[in-house]
Design a protein around this motif. Structure first.
Motif, PDB file in Angstrom:
ATOM      1  N   ILE A 126       0.845  -1.182   0.000  1.00 56.25           N
ATOM      2  CA  ILE A 126       0.000   0.000   0.000  1.00 56.25           C
ATOM      3  C   ILE A 126       0.888   1.243   0.000  1.00 56.25           C
ATOM      4  CG2 ILE A 126      -0.224   0.104   2.522  1.00 56.25           C
ATOM      5  CD1 ILE A 126      -3.237   0.861   1.949  1.00 56.25           C
ATOM      6  N   ALA A 127       0.421   2.275  -0.699  1.00 48.64           N
ATOM      7  CA  ALA A 127       1.124   3.559  -0.725  1.00 48.64           C
ATOM      8  C   ALA A 127       0.303   4.560   0.072  1.00 48.64           C
ATOM      9  CB  ALA A 127       1.305   4.040  -2.162  1.00 48.64           C
ATOM     10  N   LEU A 128       0.951   5.226   1.014  1.00 45.16           N
ATOM     11  CA  LEU A 128       0.266   6.189   1.878  1.00 45.16           C
ATOM     12  C   LEU A 128       0.903   7.564   1.725  1.00 45.16           C
ATOM     13  CD1 LEU A 128       0.131   4.065   5.142  1.00 45.16           C
ATOM     14  CD2 LEU A 128      -1.675   4.333   3.444  1.00 45.16           C
ATOM     15  N   GLN A 129       0.066   8.554   1.433  1.00 46.45           N
ATOM     16  CA  GLN A 129       0.530   9.938   1.456  1.00 46.45           C
ATOM     17  C   GLN A 129       0.079  10.529   2.781  1.00 46.45           C
ATOM     18  OE1 GLN A 129      -1.211  13.072  -1.105  1.00 46.45           O
ATOM     19  NE2 GLN A 129       0.904  13.495  -1.719  1.00 46.45           N
ATOM     20  N   LEU A 130       1.039  10.993   3.572  1.00 46.52           N
ATOM     21  CA  LEU A 130       0.713  11.541   4.881  1.00 46.52           C
ATOM     22  C   LEU A 130       0.316  13.004   4.767  1.00 46.52           C
ATOM     23  CD1 LEU A 130       3.538   9.975   7.068  1.00 46.52           C
ATOM     24  CD2 LEU A 130       1.283   9.068   6.535  1.00 46.52           C
ATOM     25  N   SER A 131      -0.421  13.476   5.766  1.00 43.39           N
ATOM     26  CA  SER A 131      -0.857  14.872   5.802  1.00 43.39           C
ATOM     27  C   SER A 131       0.268  15.817   6.197  1.00 43.39           C
ATOM     28  CB  SER A 131      -2.008  15.032   6.801  1.00 43.39           C
ATOM     29  OG  SER A 131      -3.087  14.219   6.427  1.00 43.39           O
ATOM     30  N   ILE A 132       1.375  15.274   6.644  1.00 44.56           N
ATOM     31  CA  ILE A 132       2.507  16.074   7.125  1.00 44.56           C
ATOM     32  C   ILE A 132       3.242  16.685   5.931  1.00 44.56           C
ATOM     33  CG2 ILE A 132       4.648  15.994   8.451  1.00 44.56           C
ATOM     34  CD1 ILE A 132       3.458  13.405   9.744  1.00 44.56           C
ATOM     35  N   LEU A 133       3.540  17.987   6.013  1.00 43.77           N
ATOM     36  CA  LEU A 133       4.241  18.695   4.949  1.00 43.77           C
ATOM     37  C   LEU A 133       5.694  18.956   5.357  1.00 43.77           C
ATOM     38  CD1 LEU A 133       1.500  21.339   4.089  1.00 43.77           C
ATOM     39  CD2 LEU A 133       1.873  19.113   3.018  1.00 43.77           C
ATOM     40  N   ASP A 134       6.561  19.101   4.341  1.00 49.44           N
ATOM     41  CA  ASP A 134       7.960  19.420   4.634  1.00 49.44           C
ATOM     42  C   ASP A 134       8.115  20.923   4.867  1.00 49.44           C
ATOM     43  OD1 ASP A 134       7.933  20.602   2.114  1.00 49.44           O
ATOM     44  OD2 ASP A 134       9.201  19.079   1.179  1.00 49.44           O
ATOM     45  N   SER A 135       9.348  21.387   5.021  1.00 44.70           N
ATOM     46  CA  SER A 135       9.597  22.792   5.354  1.00 44.70           C
ATOM     47  C   SER A 135       9.179  23.758   4.245  1.00 44.70           C
ATOM     48  CB  SER A 135      11.078  22.996   5.686  1.00 44.70           C
ATOM     49  OG  SER A 135      11.873  22.624   4.576  1.00 44.70           O
ATOM     50  N   GLY A 179       4.601   0.095   1.728  1.00 46.96           N
ATOM     51  CA  GLY A 179       4.871  -1.077   2.544  1.00 46.96           C
ATOM     52  C   GLY A 179       3.627  -1.925   2.723  1.00 46.96           C
ATOM     53  N   LYS A 180       3.663  -2.774   3.729  1.00 51.67           N
ATOM     54  CA  LYS A 180       2.537  -3.667   4.029  1.00 51.67           C
ATOM     55  C   LYS A 180       2.010  -3.374   5.423  1.00 51.67           C
ATOM     56  CE  LYS A 180       3.889  -7.392   0.980  1.00 51.67           C
ATOM     57  NZ  LYS A 180       4.035  -8.828   0.817  1.00 51.67           N
ATOM     58  N   VAL A 181       0.700  -3.471   5.557  1.00 50.86           N
ATOM     59  CA  VAL A 181       0.065  -3.296   6.862  1.00 50.86           C
ATOM     60  C   VAL A 181       0.326  -4.560   7.657  1.00 50.86           C
ATOM     61  CG1 VAL A 181      -2.106  -2.888   8.067  1.00 50.86           C
ATOM     62  CG2 VAL A 181      -1.721  -1.844   5.832  1.00 50.86           C
ATOM     63  N   THR A 182       0.927  -4.407   8.860  1.00 52.91           N
ATOM     64  CA  THR A 182       1.252  -5.581   9.671  1.00 52.91           C
ATOM     65  C   THR A 182       0.331  -5.747  10.870  1.00 52.91           C
ATOM     66  OG1 THR A 182       2.893  -4.308  10.902  1.00 52.91           O
ATOM     67  CG2 THR A 182       3.677  -5.567   9.011  1.00 52.91           C
ATOM     68  N   GLY A 183      -0.442  -4.706  11.184  1.00 53.11           N
ATOM     69  CA  GLY A 183      -1.349  -4.841  12.314  1.00 53.11           C
ATOM     70  C   GLY A 183      -1.981  -3.524  12.709  1.00 53.11           C
ATOM     71  N   PHE A 225       0.163  -0.248  12.135  1.00 51.25           N
ATOM     72  CA  PHE A 225       1.567  -0.616  11.984  1.00 51.25           C
ATOM     73  C   PHE A 225       1.832  -0.959  10.523  1.00 51.25           C
ATOM     74  CE2 PHE A 225       0.355  -1.529  16.328  1.00 51.25           C
ATOM     75  CZ  PHE A 225       1.349  -0.870  17.036  1.00 51.25           C
ATOM     76  N   ILE A 226       2.801  -0.267   9.946  1.00 52.52           N
ATOM     77  CA  ILE A 226       3.172  -0.453   8.551  1.00 52.52           C
ATOM     78  C   ILE A 226       4.626  -0.894   8.506  1.00 52.52           C
ATOM     79  CG2 ILE A 226       3.427   0.697   6.292  1.00 52.52           C
ATOM     80  CD1 ILE A 226       0.569   0.749   7.172  1.00 52.52           C
ATOM     81  N   LEU A 244       6.647   1.198  11.107  1.00 52.43           N
ATOM     82  CA  LEU A 244       6.212   2.543  11.491  1.00 52.43           C
ATOM     83  C   LEU A 244       4.849   2.462  12.158  1.00 52.43           C
ATOM     84  CD1 LEU A 244       7.060   4.510   8.221  1.00 52.43           C
ATOM     85  CD2 LEU A 244       8.414   4.384  10.293  1.00 52.43           C
ATOM     86  N   GLN A 245       4.615   3.364  13.102  1.00 47.57           N
ATOM     87  CA  GLN A 245       3.310   3.485  13.749  1.00 47.57           C
ATOM     88  C   GLN A 245       2.652   4.762  13.237  1.00 47.57           C
ATOM     89  OE1 GLN A 245       3.548   3.501  17.993  1.00 47.57           O
ATOM     90  NE2 GLN A 245       4.977   1.812  18.065  1.00 47.57           N
TER      91      GLN A 245
END
Length: 142
Positions: A75-84, A94-98, A105-106, A114-115
């Motif tokens: 799965i591809a995830l675009q986060l809401s977090i922006l850079d500077s 990655g893959k969802v592990t739980g 958890f990815i 990652l959490q």
């Protein structure tokens, strides 16, 4: 010619005063193709701007995460977090592990486990294997 300590010291100080260092020019010969390739790749990554994808609802993201977990799909995830500079970071792939409570958890391909929370995810999409993807594109075109 034999130098005593005093005359050797004077000679050294004179040579040091007269010598003109070429600065970085003397290191140019040490740049190998590997170095220049890494520098070019780094420059390309820095200049890449990730465009904003369509904001998805929590329900849509949850459904895709569940499908990816059950089918063990990437799965591809675009986060809401922006850079500077106010741009989006590269997608996490990655893959969802739980999942536990509000945490997901990815197993990200480059960063490991990652959490994330649902609120951090802006957009999600399941990545199909390239062989299946090319077959589906052919069916759609026909």
């Amino acid at each position: 010619m034999i130098y005593d300590d005093e005359s050797a010291k004077k000679l050294f100080l004179e040579a040091k005063r007269v010598y003109q260092d070429r600065g970085m020019l003397k290191w140019v010969g040490f740049y190998l193709s590997d170095h220049t390739a890494v520098l070019a790749k780094d420059s390309q990554q820095r200049s890449q701007i990730n465009k904003e994808k369509q904001q998805m609802s929590m329900e849509e993201i949850g459904v895709l995460l569940q499908q990816a977990y059950v089918k063990r799909s990437r799965i591809a995830l675009q986060l809401s977090i922006l850079d500077s500079e106010g741009d989006f970071h590269n997608d996490l792939i990655g893959k969802v592990t739980g999942q536990r409570e509000n945490l997901i958890f990815i197993n990200e391909e480059k960063q490991g486990i990652l959490q994330l929370t649902m609120e951090q995810i802006h957009h999600a999409e399941i990545i199909l294997p390239s062989k299946i993807f090319s077959q589906k594109n052919k069916e759609i075109d026909e």
